[in-house]
Every structure is written in structure tokens, then in C-alpha cells.
Design a protein around this motif. Structure first.
Motif, short mmCIF file in Angstrom:
data_model
loop_
_atom_site.label_atom_id
_atom_site.label_comp_id
_atom_site.label_asym_id
_atom_site.label_seq_id
_atom_site.Cartn_x
_atom_site.Cartn_y
_atom_site.Cartn_z
N GLU A 420 0.82 -1.20 0.00
CA GLU A 420 0.00 0.00 0.00
C GLU A 420 0.86 1.26 0.00
OE1 GLU A 420 -2.35 -0.41 3.49
OE2 GLU A 420 -3.70 -1.94 2.65
N ASP A 421 0.23 2.39 -0.44
CA ASP A 421 0.86 3.70 -0.35
C ASP A 421 0.31 4.41 0.88
OD1 ASP A 421 2.27 3.32 -2.69
OD2 ASP A 421 0.67 4.12 -3.95
N HIS A 422 1.23 4.99 1.67
CA HIS A 422 0.82 5.60 2.94
C HIS A 422 1.21 7.07 2.92
CE1 HIS A 422 0.04 1.63 4.68
NE2 HIS A 422 1.17 1.24 4.06
N ALA A 423 0.24 7.91 3.29
CA ALA A 423 0.49 9.35 3.34
C ALA A 423 0.44 9.89 4.76
CB ALA A 423 -0.54 10.09 2.48
N ASP A 424 0.25 9.03 5.76
CA ASP A 424 0.20 9.48 7.15
C ASP A 424 1.45 8.99 7.89
OD1 ASP A 424 -0.58 6.83 6.85
OD2 ASP A 424 -1.70 6.85 8.74
N LEU A 425 1.70 9.59 9.06
CA LEU A 425 2.89 9.28 9.85
C LEU A 425 2.86 7.85 10.36
CD1 LEU A 425 5.51 10.16 11.21
CD2 LEU A 425 4.15 11.09 13.09
N ALA A 426 1.68 7.41 10.84
CA ALA A 426 1.59 6.05 11.39
C ALA A 426 1.84 5.01 10.31
CB ALA A 426 0.21 5.84 12.03
N GLY A 427 1.30 5.24 9.10
CA GLY A 427 1.49 4.27 8.03
C GLY A 427 2.93 4.16 7.59
N THR A 428 3.60 5.34 7.43
CA THR A 428 5.02 5.29 7.02
C THR A 428 5.88 4.66 8.10
OG1 THR A 428 5.26 7.57 7.81
CG2 THR A 428 4.79 7.27 5.48
N LEU A 429 5.55 4.92 9.36
CA LEU A 429 6.31 4.31 10.46
C LEU A 429 6.11 2.81 10.47
CD1 LEU A 429 8.15 5.20 12.78
CD2 LEU A 429 6.16 5.28 14.26
N HIS A 430 4.86 2.36 10.22
CA HIS A 430 4.57 0.93 10.14
C HIS A 430 5.31 0.30 8.96
CE1 HIS A 430 1.22 -2.18 11.07
NE2 HIS A 430 2.37 -2.76 10.86
N GLU A 431 5.40 1.03 7.85
CA GLU A 431 6.11 0.53 6.69
C GLU A 431 7.59 0.31 7.00
OE1 GLU A 431 6.79 1.82 1.98
OE2 GLU A 431 5.60 3.08 3.36
N ALA A 432 8.24 1.26 7.74
CA ALA A 432 9.65 1.10 8.14
C ALA A 432 9.81 -0.07 9.10
CB ALA A 432 10.15 2.39 8.78
N ALA A 433 8.81 -0.27 9.98
CA ALA A 433 8.89 -1.40 10.92
C ALA A 433 8.79 -2.73 10.19
CB ALA A 433 7.78 -1.29 11.96
N CYS A 434 8.30 -2.70 8.95
CA CYS A 434 8.26 -3.93 8.15
C CYS A 434 9.51 -4.12 7.32
CB CYS A 434 7.03 -3.89 7.23
SG CYS A 434 5.47 -4.05 8.14
N GLY A 435 10.51 -3.21 7.44
CA GLY A 435 11.81 -3.42 6.80
C GLY A 435 12.08 -2.57 5.59
N GLN A 436 11.31 -1.54 5.32
CA GLN A 436 11.51 -0.72 4.13
C GLN A 436 11.68 0.74 4.54
OE1 GLN A 436 9.09 -1.58 0.66
NE2 GLN A 436 8.78 0.63 0.32
N VAL A 437 12.66 1.44 3.95
CA VAL A 437 12.87 2.85 4.23
C VAL A 437 11.66 3.64 3.73
CG1 VAL A 437 14.33 4.86 3.81
CG2 VAL A 437 15.37 2.60 4.05
N SER A 438 11.12 4.52 4.57
CA SER A 438 9.91 5.27 4.21
C SER A 438 10.08 6.74 4.57
CB SER A 438 8.69 4.68 4.92
OG SER A 438 8.85 4.79 6.33
N PHE A 439 9.21 7.60 3.93
CA PHE A 439 9.30 9.05 4.15
C PHE A 439 7.88 9.60 4.26
CE2 PHE A 439 9.48 13.45 2.62
CZ PHE A 439 10.43 13.96 3.48
N TYR A 440 7.68 10.41 5.30
CA TYR A 440 6.40 11.08 5.51
C TYR A 440 6.62 12.59 5.32
CZ TYR A 440 2.67 13.47 8.03
OH TYR A 440 1.66 14.33 8.38
#
Length: 850
Positions: A420-440
Motif C-alpha cells: 500500500e501507499d501511505h500518506a500518514d505518519l503512522a502508516g510510514t512508520l509501520h512501513e519502516a517497521a516492516c523493513g523498508q525505508v519510508s518518508f512522511y
């Protein structure tokens, strides 16, 4: 044209011949000089060798002549004076000159070519007068700095000799014959007159002794050898000269000709005026022509250099411009290198922090601070995943006001989250916790960069950077942050495992320390890996002294109860064993040895469990001893009762016999022997009765143990002085009075002191000590005698057991002493080191003070 080429060829040939002639002439001169010098050196060497041989031969003759002269002076002349008187003179026996000359004359009959000269100026015998050459040699030796001899080749009567000359110096004893005529022997004066050979002074050079060896034949032989060598060398040099001539013509001349042709062709190609070909313009040889060609070449090169300098001036501006461009590029590259070094240094520091820390909380603040100093971010935070509560928990934050203490996290939804594509802070943080570099990205254009903290494919947390411009983040920086995340992930897993390991170790150590008996864990090499507190307290050592060492190394005084043999058997067989061992100080241990195996069943170490059963063994021994004493007491009482009556009758009749046999001395002696042995038997029976009854003294009363010891020492003091045994007494004056049967306790101490005196059997040391020991009073009797064999140590308190010779003891002393101490509610035991010392220890309870 053909004629010009032929003329050129002829001129070149003449020039080459000129160079060859000069070279070969110089070579011939050098070869001739070498040959001549070699011949001269050989001649000089052979002549020196000849002189050395001649010197050795002349030395033999010189020593022989001197020996003859010494014999005349030391033997013949004194003997003649003693036989004929001091004024007598026999020329053939008393003149050293005459005797030496006569001996050499006889020698010359066999070797007439050898020359012996003993001459002087104004010689007494005209035959011994020095000639002109010999006078010069005498004058030479009269110089102050003259050597003690001269040697060299001399021409004499057209014959060459090797001569050695030594000066004849007048000694004081020679004045008898060479002093004043009136003091000389009259026979000598009548023989030679009073004009010649007199008036000499001590230390004066009066003549010389010379030995000449002919060397004409040898010198002629040397000259022949040198001439032959010179001719052979000359022939060899001639062959070498011809070889060099051919070599020079083949190698040098032709090569010089080719080199000159190369120069000429090169000058023509460079449009430089070529050397004139006329005969007048040629140099004396081709080397000079080469020099002239080289000079023209240099002129041409200088001209080319000048043109290049003009061209280089035009290039300087271009080079300067390029240099400035390179400097700008280098400055930019230097800045990039500095930045990269900072990044690498930060990564290295973070790696060092993770390896040095022992707790996770120790490194996270420092890691975040160092990373923020490198990243263009306003603040940051670090979250760790709590798998038990499925949450991201905030561990540390800096300048991150919007960082929440925790976030919900469901690891099972990671595949869906990553798609999924995430535009909120919680989603991007969850994405990083799954092992992928993310940016909010926030509304103000700044945003949050989340970096996963990974280790071996497992995400352990997230590092979040706040206030980051994603457009300014270079790919290299993102890769660096990802590397930092991996490094922190590795550190988190390592520290987590370390904390678990330390908890397990502390738990294991707690279990170890909870066991009050000795417990040790060792590896296959029998080195200590772990010990419990009871072990350390038992031997008074600390943990650092034992870790990694052998038990036998830790206990240098052989106190280690765990033997190498049993431990080796357990490690070898993998089977547990149990055994009982006795320590160096008599303590008894019950040992259990259990192997420790790995998953493959291989023995990797052993657990050693040791229980101190010394007190238990002593109690068992006391019970056995008491049972033996009770049984033997009953037997002894019966025997004593049955033996007393016959012994009384025997002693009564011995008294009657003594009265009736008063006038019969021999019979009285026999009766005395009977009476003595009967009394000895009565004493033994009395001891048996005392032992059987267990009492016989007075009533217990309050008394000082020190006083009892002092009275026992007074009783035995004479024996100590008689035997020359040193006695030491250390009494504790603070001991309280206790209930004692003084007489019986004194009997015990006297018995122990007499045993010590008998054990020393001469000079030694006995030490008596009293002291307070816990809730008992203690008396120790120590001696440096031969000690007690461990095999009989448990038997010494048994009745009738003795190590003395027959007739010297009944074996009841220590048994009675044991019973007396038992009656006082105390204990008596012995400690001993065979061959060194023995110590008896008595302990009496203090509660007997009432």
C-alpha cells in the motif's frame, strides 16, 4: 663518383688503423710493464724467502756457539779456577773466543762454505782482528740506538753470503782477563803480552760475532727461475696482445665506423651541413669526427629547444586555465572526501559503541546524537518493537516533540502494508517497521525519514528523523543511514542475547552459591570454569585466582581434594564416579564427579562436588572408640580382679623369702627379679582397673587450665633439661576457670609430654599452647619429632596399642587419656606430618564453668 667512394673508404681505413695502432701500442706497453713488475715481485719474494731460510739456519749455529760459550763461562772456567787457582789460565778451556772459534773450525771441516767470525778491534789474538767491513759493523753497534743484531746479504771474496752479526759486550766478570794487565792471569800475559786486549770497560762493545751462509747458488737459482717466469709471461702476454688486437679490430673499429655513419645520416636528415669529405677536413681519427658530429647535433637540438620554448609560452596560458579548473574540482572532491570521512568516522564510532556497551539503554542516546550530527535533520527518535505487546515503543527522542510514546504494530500485516501507499505518519512508520525505508512529508515541505533497524532479515526497531528535506538527501546519505540501521540492529540483537546470557549465568551462579558444599565446573583440560562461594570461603581465595587455572595450580600446598587421576577417568570414560579422599591436613571429603556432554555426546567438562565429612568421620570414630573402650573395660575389670589375688600371694611370698634368705645374696637377687616383675604386673593390673572403672580421681572442681599445664610442665621439666629438649609455653591468660578433675587432667598432660620427649629422643622442640577456640578451651602439645604414620594414626588411642619396644610401655597411656578427656565432655585428637611434626589437641567445653 666511384673514385670519391674509394678515396673515402681509404681515408676511413687509415683513420681506423691509426686508432688501432694507438690502442695496441698502449696495450703492449701495459702488458710489458705488468710482466716486468710480476718478475720483480717474484724475485723479491724468493729473495725474502731465501733470507728467511738462511736466518733460521744461522739461528741454529748462533745458538750452538752461544751454548758453547755459556758452557765455558758457567762450567769449565769456574772448574779450572777451582783446580788451578785464580791466576792460572788454560787457553783451550777458559777462553770463550778460543773455544767457540775452535768448535766452529771443526764444524767448517764438514761444511767449509759456512763462515764464523768472532773478531774485535785490538784483539788479543791477531787472528781475531776485525777487517774493514767488520770494523764498520763494530762502529755501527756502538751507536746508542743500534739494534742487538744486524742481518743481510754481504759480498765477501766475490761470494755472496747471508751474514748475521751480533755485538760482543764486555761483562764485569770479563775484567779479570780484559781489565788491567797486572790483574790478569800471568799465563795469559806471557802467552799474548800486555799490549793487546786490555783496558776494556764493562758494557763496552769490544767486538762482534758473525755467521755467514753462502747464498751464491741460491741467488743464481732465483735469477734463473725469475728469468724463466718472465719469458713464459712474455709469451702469454704476446698471445693476449694478438687476441686483443683481433678483438679490437672486430668489435671496436667496426662499431665506431657504423656509429659515425649513423651520425652522418642523422645530420643529413636534419638538414645540418655534413662534414666535409675532403682529406684536409677529416680529424686525426674517427673519435674526433664523432665529436664534431655530436657538436653539430647539439647545435641543431638547441635550435629545436628554442622553438619549443616559444611554443611552450603559448601553452602556459592554456595550462594555467586547466590548472584552475582542476583546483576547483579538487576542492570539491576534498569536501566530498571530508564529508565521507565524517560519515565513516560516525559509522565507526557507532560500531565501537555497540561493541563496548553492555545494555541497550547505554548506547541508544549516543547513537542518536552522533547520527543527528551527520544528518541534516531537526531531531530524531528511536523505537523498538515489543513483540509481546505488538507495539513500537519509544526509547529515546531528541528535538522530536511529535514523537508518541508508543504505536500499535501488527507484524502479520507487513505484506499488505508494503504493497500500500501511505500518506500518514503512522502508516510510514509501520512501513519502516516492516523493513523498508519510508518518508512522511508534512505540510511545511519538511518530513520524517524512517530507517528500519534490521539484523539477519528481522526488524527490531525504527530510527525516525524529524524535519528532513527529502530532496536534499543524497543516495549516499540514505545508504549510510541504512548501514547505521543494520549496525544498530546487530548491536540490539547481540546485547539482547548478552543480557539473556548474563541472566542465565547469574541464575547458574546463584544455584552454585546456594550449595554449601564444594562445587566446581571444569573443562576438558581440567581448567576451572566456575566455582561456588563455599569453595572460595573454604580455601580463602578469590574468584580471579582460580578462573582458567588447574586445581593443583591454585593449591600449591596440595590442598586440592580433586585428584587428577579420577578427573581424567571421568573425562575419558564419560561415566560419573564417587570416591572418598583424605586431604593434606587430615580432612575427609566425599567426592562426586559428573561428566558434562554436548549435543553429540562428547565430554566437554565435568562437575566436581565435594562434601566435607571430616566431622562425621570423627563422630563415627568416637562411637567405635567408645564401643571398643566399653568392651575392653569390661574385659579388663574381669582380668584385673582375677590377676590381683595371685599377684598379692606372689608379693607376700617374696617378702617371706627375702627374710629367710637374708644370708644368701644370690638368692636375694633372684627374689628381687621376681618381685620387680610382679610389681610391674600389679602396675599393669592397676592401670587396667583405672581404665575399666573410668574414674579414680577426685571430684571435679573449678580450676585454671593454665595452672594444670604449668604443674605438668614442672613434673616433666627435669626430663626436658636432661634430654636437652627446648620447651616453649604460650598460655592465654584470659582463659576462664572450668570444672576439672585436676589430678586426672594433669595425668593426661604428663602422658602427652612424656610421649613427646620419647619421640624426640634427643634435641628438638616441644611447644605447649592454650587458647580459646569458639566455645571450648584448647590445649595443644606440638613437637618436631618424626611424626605419626597415617596408617596407624587411627589406632593410637586403642588400648594396648604401642609403637615402643617390648617392656617399655603397656599401650594404655593414650587410651586412658582418651577416656579422661571423654569424662570431661571434651575431645582429643592428633594431627601429624610424617617426618616433620606431631600435635595433640585437647578441647574442653566451657559450659563446665558451673
Amino acid at each position: 663518383m666511384v673514385e670519391e667512394k674509394n678515396a673515402e673508404k681509404a681515408t676511413g681505413s687509415r683513420r681506423l688503423l691509426y686508432v688501432q695502432k694507438r690502442f695496441l701500442t698502449g696495450t703492449a706497453v701495459l702488458l710489458m710493464l705488468f710482466c716486468t713488475v710480476g718478475a720483480v715481485l717474484i724475485y723479491v719474494q724468493e729473495r725474502l724467502f731465501l733470507e728467511e731460510n738462511a736466518y733460521k739456519k744461522s739461528e741454529i749455529l748462533m745458538r750452538a756457539v752461544e751454548a758453547n760459550m755459556e758452557y765455558v763461562k758457567e762450567v769449565l772456567r769456574p772448574k779450572m779456577y777451582s783446580l788451578m787457582g785464580e791466576h792460572a789460565f788454560v787457553l783451550e778451556a777458559m777462553s770463550t773466543s778460543f773455544v767457540s772459534r775452535s768448535v766452529m773450525d771443526l764444524f767448517s771441516t764438514h761444511l767449509p762454505e759456512y763462515v764464523y767470525r768472532r773478531v774485535a778491534i785490538n784483539a788479543r789474538n791477531p787472528q781475531s782482528e776485525a777487517d774493514a767491513m767488520e770494523r764498520r759493523m763494530i762502529e755501527f753497534f756502538t751507536r746508542p740506538d743500534a739494534p742487538h743484531e744486524w742481518k743481510g746479504l754481504v759480498k765477501r771474496d766475490s761470494t755472496s753470503y747471508y751474514f748475521r752479526f751480533r755485538p760482543v759486550i764486555l761483562e764485569p766478570e770479563c775484567l779479570h782477563c780484559h781489565g788491567q794487565p797486572e790483574d790478569a792471569p800471568q799465563d795469559l800475559v806471557r802467552l799474548y803480552g800486555s799490549q793487546r786486549g786490555f783496558g776494556r770497560k764493562p758494557g763496552e762493545v769490544v767486538g762482534l760475532v758473525g755467521i755467514g751462509i753462502p747464498v751464491n747458488a741460491a741467488l743464481s737459482n732465483i735469477r734463473d727461475i725469475v728469468t724463466s717466469i718472465f719469458l713464459i709471461g712474455f709469451m702469454i702476454m704476446g698471445v693476449l696482445y694478438l687476441t686483443l688486437s683481433l678483438f679490437f679490430n672486430k668489435v671496436v673499429v667496426h662499431n665506431l665506423k657504423d656509429l659515425l655513419a649513423i651520425f652522418e645520416r642523422g645530420l643529413v636528415g636534419l638538414q645540418v651541413p655534413v662534414l666535409s669529405r675532403s682529406k684536409a677536413s677529416w680529424g686525426s681519427d674517427e673519435i674526433e669526427d664523432l665529436c664534431r658530429s655530436a657538436e653539430l647535433m647539439v647545435q641543431h637540438l638547441n635550435e629545436a629547444r628554442r622553438r619549443l620554448e616559444i611554443h611552450s609560452e603559448k601553452l602556459e596560458a592554456m595550462v594555467a586555465e586547466r590548472t584552475r579548473a582542476l583546483e576547483r574540482s579538487q576542492e570539491k572532491l576534498r569536501a566530498q572526501i571530508i564529508q565521507r570521512n565524517r560519515e565513516l568516522h560516525t559509522l565507526t564510532e557507532i560500531a565501537e559503541l555497540t561493541t563496548q556497551a553492555q545494555r541497550i539503554q547505554d548506547i541508544l542516546p549516543q547513537v542518536l546524537a552522533r547520527t543527528l550530527a551527520l544528518v541534516p535533520a531537526h531531531g530524531g527518535a528511536i523505537y523498538l518493537i515489543n513483540e509481546n505487546s505488538n507495539r513500537l515503543e519509544l526509547q529515546i527522542a531528541h528535538n522530536a516533540d511529535d514523537a508518541q510514546p508508543e504505536w500499535l504494530f501488527d507484524g502479520s500485516r507487513c505484506p499488505v502494508v508494503l504493497e500500500e501507499d501511505h500518506a500518514d505518519l503512522a502508516g510510514t512508520l509501520h512501513e519502516a517497521a516492516c523493513g523498508q525505508v519510508s518518508f512522511y512529508e508534512a505540510k511545511d515541505g519538511m518530513g520524517h525519514l524512517h530507517i528500519p533497524l534490521c539484523c539477519r532479515g528481522r526488524v527490531l526497531g525504527v530510527m525516525s528523523f524529524h524535519g528532513v528535506d527529502v530532496n536534499s538527501m543524497r543516495p549516499e546519505m540514505q545508504e549510510l543511514l541504512f548501514s547505521i540501521g543494520r549496525q544498530i540492529g546487530v548491536a540490539l540483537e547481540s546485547l539482547t542475547n548478552l543480557e539473556k546470557l548474563l541472566e542465565s549465568k547469574e541464575l547458574l551462579q546463584t544455584v552454585f552459591n546456594g550449595i554449601t558444599d564444594l562445587l566446581i565446573l571444569v573443562d576438558r583440560e581440567s581448567r576451572i570454569l566456575m566455582v561456588n562461594k563455599a569453595y572460595l570461603q573454604r580455601f580463602g581465595i578469590n574468584l580471579q585466582e582460580v578462573m582458567g587455572r588447574l586445581c593443583t595450580e591454585v593449591h600449591a600446598d596440595s590442598q586440592c581434594p580433586f585428584g587428577d587421576c579420577s578427573l581424567t577417568d571421568v573425562l575419558r570414560t564419560g561415566k560419573p564416579t564417587t570416591q572418598e579422599v583424605v586431604g593434606a591436613r587430615g580432612e575427609v571429603y566425599l567426592l562426586y564427579l559428573y561428566p558434562v556432554t554436548d549435543e553429540s555426546g562428547r565430554v566437554t567438562g565435568a562437575i566436581l562436588y565435594g562434601k566435607d565429612v571430616t566431622q562425621q568421620k570423627r563422630v563415627e570414630q568416637k562411637i567405635q572408640q567408645t564401643e571398643r573402650l566399653v568392651a575392653l573395660g569390661q574385659l579388663s575389670a574381669g582380668l584385673a580382679h582375677e590377676l590381683n589375688n595371685p599377684l598379692g600371694v606372689i608379693l607376700c611370698y617374696t617378702d617371706l623369702l627375702k627374710r629367710e634368705m637374708a644370708d644368701f645374696p644370690l638368692g636375694l637377687k633372684d627374689v628381687a627379679v621376681i618381685e620387680k616383675h610382679a610389681l610391674n604386673c600389679k602396675r599393669i593390673v592397676s592401670d587396667l582397673l583405672k581404665f575399666a572403672r573410668g574414674h579414680g580421681g577426685g571430684r571435679p572442681q573449678l580450676a585454671s587450665l593454665n595452672t594444670v599445664v604449668e604443674e605438668a610442665l614442672q613434673i616433666t621439666g627435669h626430663q626436658f633439661r636432661k634430654k636437652g629438649i627446648q620447651l616453649e609455653c604460650h598460655l592465654d591468660e584470659t582463659l576462664p576457670e572450668v570444672l576439672l578433675d585436676v589430678e586426672r587432667m594433669q595425668q593426661v598432660l604428663v602422658n602427652l609430654l612424656m610421649n613427646a620427649i620419647q619421640a624426640l629422643n634427643g634435641r628438638g622442640l616441644v611447644r605447649v599452647t592454650t587458647r580459646r577456640h569458639s566455645d571450648t578451651l584448647e590445649v595443644r602439645v606440638w613437637d618436631n619429632g618424626p611424626g605419626i604414620d597415617p596408617s596407624i594414626r587411627d589406632k593410637i588411642f586403642d588400648p594396648f596399642f604401642t609403637t615402643k619396644d617390648p617392656g617399655e610401655g603397656s599401650g594404655l597411656g593414650l587410651a586412658v587419656s582418651y577416656g579422661i578427656v571423654q569424662d570431661h565432655g571434651g575431645e582429643i585428637f592428633v594431627e601429624s606430618e610424617p617426618g616433620q611434626w606431631t600435635e595433640f589437641i585437647i578441647r574442653l567445653p566451657m559450659e563446665r564453668t558451673t
